[in-house]
Design a protein around this motif. Structure first.
Motif, PDB file in Angstrom:
ATOM      1  N   GLY A 131     -28.534  22.648  38.962  1.00 28.26           N
ATOM      2  CA  GLY A 131     -29.129  23.315  40.126  1.00 28.26           C
ATOM      3  C   GLY A 131     -28.257  23.209  41.355  1.00 28.26           C
ATOM      4  N   ILE A 132     -27.723  22.014  41.598  1.00 26.50           N
ATOM      5  CA  ILE A 132     -26.874  21.823  42.777  1.00 26.50           C
ATOM      6  C   ILE A 132     -25.564  22.585  42.628  1.00 26.50           C
ATOM      7  CG2 ILE A 132     -25.526  20.111  44.061  1.00 26.50           C
ATOM      8  CD1 ILE A 132     -27.872  18.177  43.695  1.00 26.50           C
ATOM      9  N   ASN A 133     -25.008  22.594  41.416  1.00 30.33           N
ATOM     10  CA  ASN A 133     -23.784  23.379  41.199  1.00 30.33           C
ATOM     11  C   ASN A 133     -24.027  24.862  41.460  1.00 30.33           C
ATOM     12  OD1 ASN A 133     -22.018  21.315  40.538  1.00 30.33           O
ATOM     13  ND2 ASN A 133     -22.621  21.310  38.392  1.00 30.33           N
ATOM     14  N   GLY A 162     -29.417  13.669  47.106  1.00 34.59           N
ATOM     15  CA  GLY A 162     -28.154  13.421  47.811  1.00 34.59           C
ATOM     16  C   GLY A 162     -27.058  13.001  46.853  1.00 34.59           C
ATOM     17  N   ILE A 163     -27.406  12.140  45.891  1.00 40.66           N
ATOM     18  CA  ILE A 163     -26.421  11.697  44.903  1.00 40.66           C
ATOM     19  C   ILE A 163     -25.985  12.869  44.032  1.00 40.66           C
ATOM     20  CG2 ILE A 163     -26.048  10.209  42.902  1.00 40.66           C
ATOM     21  CD1 ILE A 163     -26.083   8.699  45.545  1.00 40.66           C
ATOM     22  N   GLY A 164     -26.936  13.717  43.639  1.00 36.78           N
ATOM     23  CA  GLY A 164     -26.587  14.899  42.843  1.00 36.78           C
ATOM     24  C   GLY A 164     -25.663  15.834  43.593  1.00 36.78           C
ATOM     25  N   LEU A 165     -25.930  16.025  44.883  1.00 39.33           N
ATOM     26  CA  LEU A 165     -25.074  16.883  45.706  1.00 39.33           C
ATOM     27  C   LEU A 165     -23.676  16.288  45.815  1.00 39.33           C
ATOM     28  CD1 LEU A 165     -24.770  19.336  47.553  1.00 39.33           C
ATOM     29  CD2 LEU A 165     -25.682  17.967  49.443  1.00 39.33           C
ATOM     30  N   ALA A 166     -23.603  14.972  46.011  1.00 40.33           N
ATOM     31  CA  ALA A 166     -22.293  14.317  46.135  1.00 40.33           C
ATOM     32  C   ALA A 166     -21.497  14.426  44.834  1.00 40.33           C
ATOM     33  CB  ALA A 166     -22.482  12.850  46.524  1.00 40.33           C
ATOM     34  N   LYS A 167     -22.186  14.316  43.698  1.00 38.09           N
ATOM     35  CA  LYS A 167     -21.490  14.463  42.405  1.00 38.09           C
ATOM     36  C   LYS A 167     -20.951  15.873  42.234  1.00 38.09           C
ATOM     37  CE  LYS A 167     -23.889  10.904  39.710  1.00 38.09           C
ATOM     38  NZ  LYS A 167     -24.835  10.649  38.587  1.00 38.09           N
ATOM     39  N   ALA A 168     -21.760  16.850  42.594  1.00 38.10           N
ATOM     40  CA  ALA A 168     -21.332  18.246  42.454  1.00 38.10           C
ATOM     41  C   ALA A 168     -20.131  18.557  43.336  1.00 38.10           C
ATOM     42  CB  ALA A 168     -22.488  19.180  42.799  1.00 38.10           C
ATOM     43  N   LEU A 169     -20.071  17.908  44.496  1.00 36.45           N
ATOM     44  CA  LEU A 169     -18.975  18.144  45.434  1.00 36.45           C
ATOM     45  C   LEU A 169     -17.804  17.184  45.215  1.00 36.45           C
ATOM     46  CD1 LEU A 169     -21.091  18.736  48.681  1.00 36.45           C
ATOM     47  CD2 LEU A 169     -19.995  20.462  47.238  1.00 36.45           C
ATOM     48  N   LYS A 170     -17.937  16.326  44.169  1.00 42.04           N
ATOM     49  CA  LYS A 170     -16.879  15.357  43.809  1.00 42.04           C
ATOM     50  C   LYS A 170     -16.595  14.405  44.980  1.00 42.04           C
ATOM     51  CE  LYS A 170     -14.746  18.560  40.514  1.00 42.04           C
ATOM     52  NZ  LYS A 170     -15.718  18.162  39.500  1.00 42.04           N
ATOM     53  N   ASN A 191     -22.588  20.919  29.955  1.00 41.48           N
ATOM     54  CA  ASN A 191     -23.512  22.059  30.035  1.00 41.48           C
ATOM     55  C   ASN A 191     -23.902  22.279  31.490  1.00 41.48           C
ATOM     56  OD1 ASN A 191     -25.432  24.033  29.554  1.00 41.48           O
ATOM     57  ND2 ASN A 191     -27.021  22.562  28.949  1.00 41.48           N
ATOM     58  N   GLN A 192     -23.079  22.993  32.227  1.00 39.80           N
ATOM     59  CA  GLN A 192     -23.302  23.190  33.648  1.00 39.80           C
ATOM     60  C   GLN A 192     -24.038  24.487  33.970  1.00 39.80           C
ATOM     61  OE1 GLN A 192     -22.932  21.125  36.025  1.00 39.80           O
ATOM     62  NE2 GLN A 192     -21.745  19.509  35.049  1.00 39.80           N
ATOM     63  N   SER A 193     -24.312  25.302  32.950  1.00 37.32           N
ATOM     64  CA  SER A 193     -25.031  26.547  33.224  1.00 37.32           C
ATOM     65  C   SER A 193     -26.473  26.226  33.616  1.00 37.32           C
ATOM     66  CB  SER A 193     -25.000  27.454  31.997  1.00 37.32           C
ATOM     67  OG  SER A 193     -25.582  26.798  30.886  1.00 37.32           O
ATOM     68  N   PHE A 194     -27.010  27.024  34.512  1.00 39.43           N
ATOM     69  CA  PHE A 194     -28.347  26.797  35.055  1.00 39.43           C
ATOM     70  C   PHE A 194     -29.354  27.568  34.200  1.00 39.43           C
ATOM     71  CE2 PHE A 194     -31.311  27.153  38.909  1.00 39.43           C
ATOM     72  CZ  PHE A 194     -31.784  25.859  38.723  1.00 39.43           C
TER      73      PHE A 194
END
Length: 477
Positions: A113-115, A156-164, A259-262
């Motif tokens: 979702g975040i990606n 927040g952690i999910g967003l940080a992971k997506a943004l590396k 599996n990054q597809s939403f």
């Protein structure tokens, strides 16, 4: 031959070890130990209490010295057990969130979702971060209790992971936005409500100046977070998390990243998450729900997510227990932090500290008096991190003091509110902070290195607004 001799010299004279920051457990136990020593030095004393409008508050001019109750060695270690008991609701909340987030995380829905959100914003990272931080600031400053921030840390952690990025950035994006809102308290009915009720001021009066505080705090906070993110994006080695950007991860990380597809299943999982968070927010605002209800909400959410993700009951328990196990360190830190308060309360020195700090202020001028009250509240919050607790203790004592110093009561409320909010983002005795760090997988020592410059900036911003409040004779409206 010469090189061999040089190596021998190096072996015989090893390099001195660099100073290592003590672990959070050591630091907090050290504070508890010093508090225990203080019970032998600081005279015991207390204010009488009364209940007014459902608020238990100290009675001005009722302080008296009482029989000393110094902390023995056994009492010091018993305080750890008592701290665990008194913090039980937060400790078990951390375990429940850890388990539930592991179940949610393994579904891959948050990452996917975040990606998708990042792709929708076309990589405008800074705008996305600024927007998310501001949204959480607004949520808190209009009345959502600050302990609700724990529930949003996984986002927040999910967003940080997506943004590396790293876990510190993930925590900061959500937590600091929340606490900028909490510190300003523009329309916050609990802490501000208690303080203004005791000061006999209309609820939410003085709104415009607090709104200005909120805007300035949000601006400097977003700039600070963005600066850190820019730094670690250009050079990941500068991350304060070291070589491990995220210390808490599930066994399904590799499968999830593959599996990054939403998918529709991801949409359903996120919908379940938002529904349960919405139910809690409604309960917090309308029904007075707090930590215990939040634990229940996360357990129910995890079960429904497991059903949507079509995992077996045994697999659900395995994921849940792994998540709870990974977060044990942070959960136990909360309990030992509470031990500091237990030692001071059992030793009857808390009220003595308040009395000794406030009495000398009676002879100060307006400007110095206002700044001294602000400084006192900043420091007192290190001991009493509960905003309503601090308000009920200090506001009844500050009201006659500000009247005597010819400082407006609204300025006194501002001093208490700023003092309560600012140091909460750094003090290890804050159960909410330690819970947030536990969920985010960030040690307090690493967080301290990240946050102390921002704390100094916030303190400076608060001082400027305190002086402005004195200059404009900050009134009830």
């Amino acid at each position: 031959m010469k090189k061999s001799n040089e190596n021998e010299l190096e072996d015989n004279h090893p390099k001195k070890r660099r100073f290592a920051m003590p672990d959070a457990f050591i630091i907090i136990f050290g504070i508890a130990f010093l508090s225990a020593i203080a019970t032998y030095i600081v005279p015991a004393g207390s204010y009488e209490r009364e209940e007014v409008g459902g608020i238990t508050q100290a009675i001005p001019d009722s302080f008296s010295f009482t029989e000393s109750n110094p902390t023995s060695l056994l009492d010091l270690f018993l305080a750890i057990q008592q701290g665990m008991i008194e913090s039980g609701n937060i400790i078990f909340l951390i375990f429940m969130i850890g388990g539930a987030v592991a179940v949610l995380d393994a579904s891959g829905a948050i990452d996917a979702g975040i990606n998708a959100l990042v792709r929708k914003t076309k990589g405008n990272t800074m705008l996305l971060i600024a927007s998310v931080t501001t949204i959480f600031g607004i949520i808190c400053t209009v009345g959502v209790a600050s302990n609700a921030v724990i529930a949003f840390i996984p986002l927040g952690i999910g967003l940080a992971k997506a943004l590396k990025l790293d876990a510190i950035a993930g925590v900061a994006i959500v937590y600091l936005g929340f606490y900028a809102g909490n510190t300003a308290g523009v329309l916050e009915p609990t802490i501000l409500g208690v303080a203004q009720t005791i000061a006999e001021l209309p609820l939410f009066s003085g709104l415009l100046l607090r709104l200005a505080v909120f805007i300035v705090l949000m601006a400097v906070t977003i700039l600070y977070i963005v600066r850190y993110i820019n730094k670690i994006s250009k050079d990941p080695s500068l991350s304060l998390m070291g070589n491990t950007p995220f210390t808490i991860s599930s066994d399904e990380d590799d499968a999830r990243q593959a599996n990054q597809s939403f998918t529709k299943k991801h949409v359903a999982v996120i919908f379940v998450f938002l529904i349960f968070i919405g139910i809690f927010l409604f309960g917090a605002l309308r029904l007075g729900w707090s930590v215990n209800e939040l634990s229940a909400i996360f357990i129910m959410m995890a079960i429904v997510v497991a059903a949507v993700d079509r995992i077996t009951p045994n697999e659900f328990i395995r994921r849940f227990m792994n998540g709870a196990k990974a977060i044990t360190y942070g959960a136990l830190v909360v309990g030992i932090a509470r031990a500091v308060i237990v030692v001071m309360q059992e030793g009857n020195i808390m009220d003595t500290i308040v009395y000794a700090a406030l009495t000398p202020l009676e002879s100060m001028g307006v400007g110095f008096g206002a700044m001294a009250l602000y400084a006192f509240n900043l420091l007192f919050n290190l001991l009493v991190t509960s905003g309503t607790g601090q308000a009920s203790i200090v506001m009844p004592l500050m009201v006659p003091l500000v009247d005597m110093l010819d400082i407006t009561r609204q300025t006194g409320v501002l001093a208490m509110k700023l003092g309560d909010g600012i140091t909460n983002i750094i003090t290890p005795t804050s159960g909410v902070l330690m819970a947030v760090l536990a969920v985010g997988g960030v040690s307090w020592t690493r967080w301290f290195r990240f946050i102390y410059p921002l704390v100094l900036i916030w303190v400076g911003v608060g001082a400027i607004f305190m002086l402005l409040a004195v200059m404009i004779d900050y009134g009830p409206f």
